[in-house]
Design an enzyme around this catalytic site. Structure first.
Site, PDB file in Angstrom:
ATOM      1  N   PHE A   1      -3.728   4.099   0.360  1.00 16.24           N
ATOM      2  CA  PHE A   1      -4.303   4.483   1.650  1.00 16.24           C
ATOM      3  C   PHE A   1      -5.409   5.509   1.481  1.00 16.24           C
ATOM      4  O   PHE A   1      -6.388   5.500   2.231  1.00 16.24           O
ATOM      5  CB  PHE A   1      -3.222   5.017   2.596  1.00 16.24           C
ATOM      6  CG  PHE A   1      -3.758   5.287   3.974  1.00 16.24           C
ATOM      7  CD1 PHE A   1      -3.994   4.241   4.849  1.00 16.24           C
ATOM      8  CD2 PHE A   1      -4.060   6.574   4.379  1.00 16.24           C
ATOM      9  CE1 PHE A   1      -4.518   4.479   6.117  1.00 16.24           C
ATOM     10  CE2 PHE A   1      -4.579   6.826   5.639  1.00 16.24           C
ATOM     11  CZ  PHE A   1      -4.813   5.772   6.511  1.00 16.24           C
TER      12      PHE A   1
ATOM     13  N   MET B   1       0.842  -1.196   0.000  1.00 11.29           N
ATOM     14  CA  MET B   1       0.000   0.000   0.000  1.00 11.29           C
ATOM     15  C   MET B   1       0.878   1.247   0.000  1.00 11.29           C
ATOM     16  O   MET B   1       1.828   1.344   0.775  1.00 11.29           O
ATOM     17  CB  MET B   1      -0.900   0.002   1.240  1.00 11.29           C
ATOM     18  CG  MET B   1      -1.744   1.257   1.410  1.00 11.29           C
ATOM     19  SD  MET B   1      -2.764   1.177   2.917  1.00 11.29           S
ATOM     20  CE  MET B   1      -4.123   0.183   2.321  1.00 11.29           C
ATOM     21  N   CYS B   2       0.539   2.200  -0.876  1.00  7.90           N
ATOM     22  CA  CYS B   2       1.205   3.502  -0.877  1.00  7.90           C
ATOM     23  C   CYS B   2       0.119   4.563  -0.695  1.00  7.90           C
ATOM     24  O   CYS B   2      -0.866   4.318  -0.009  1.00  7.90           O
ATOM     25  CB  CYS B   2       2.015   3.702  -2.158  1.00  7.90           C
ATOM     26  SG  CYS B   2       1.035   3.731  -3.660  1.00  7.90           S
ATOM     27  N   TYR B   3       0.283   5.715  -1.280  1.00  7.24           N
ATOM     28  CA  TYR B   3      -0.715   6.783  -1.155  1.00  7.24           C
ATOM     29  C   TYR B   3      -1.932   6.531  -2.037  1.00  7.24           C
ATOM     30  O   TYR B   3      -3.067   6.597  -1.581  1.00  7.24           O
ATOM     31  CB  TYR B   3      -0.107   8.144  -1.517  1.00  7.24           C
ATOM     32  CG  TYR B   3       1.001   8.562  -0.605  1.00  7.24           C
ATOM     33  CD1 TYR B   3       0.728   9.193   0.604  1.00  7.24           C
ATOM     34  CD2 TYR B   3       2.321   8.307  -0.932  1.00  7.24           C
ATOM     35  CE1 TYR B   3       1.751   9.568   1.454  1.00  7.24           C
ATOM     36  CE2 TYR B   3       3.349   8.676  -0.093  1.00  7.24           C
ATOM     37  CZ  TYR B   3       3.062   9.306   1.099  1.00  7.24           C
ATOM     38  OH  TYR B   3       4.079   9.663   1.938  1.00  7.24           O
TER      39      TYR B   3
END
EC number: 2.8.1.1
Length: 106
Positions: A93, A64-66
């Site tokens: 996220f 998971m990143c932005y």
């Protein structure tokens, strides 16, 4: 060589209900410390050795990143070093926080 799979936040939430699934959050430390999915491993260049010692190559890993872009590069890297089941979460996220619970610090 295996390839990673792109999944939705809904698919990620379903996978996280299974035992022995790792969620690797690759956002910067201040963003991670401010809010993250409960139980997420904060994967950075500094924590990579710890990650590879703790998380087996057979463990499904959700990255998971932005927003779901940077996670694809990390997912590709993890498959290149032997991780067999790697998923990149589309929406990251930002998508997750609108639908599912997370831990936030005030």
């Amino acid at each position: 060589m295996s390839q990673f799979t792109r999944i939705s936040i809904q698919q990620a939430a379903a996978l996280l209900q299974l035992p022995s699934v790792c969620l690797a959050d690759i956002r910067d430390p201040s963003s991670f410390n401010a809010a993250h999915v409960t139980g997420a491993f904060h994967l950075t260049n500094d924590t990579l050795p710890q990650f590879t010692q703790q998380i087996t190559k057979e463990t499904p890993v959700l990255v998971m990143c932005y927003h779901g872009n940077s996670s694809q590069g990390v997912a590709n890297y993890l498959t290149s070093i032997g991780y067999e089941k790697v998923y990149s979460i589309d929406g990251g996220f930002e998508g997750w926080r609108h639908v599912y619970p997370y831990t936030a610090t005030v």
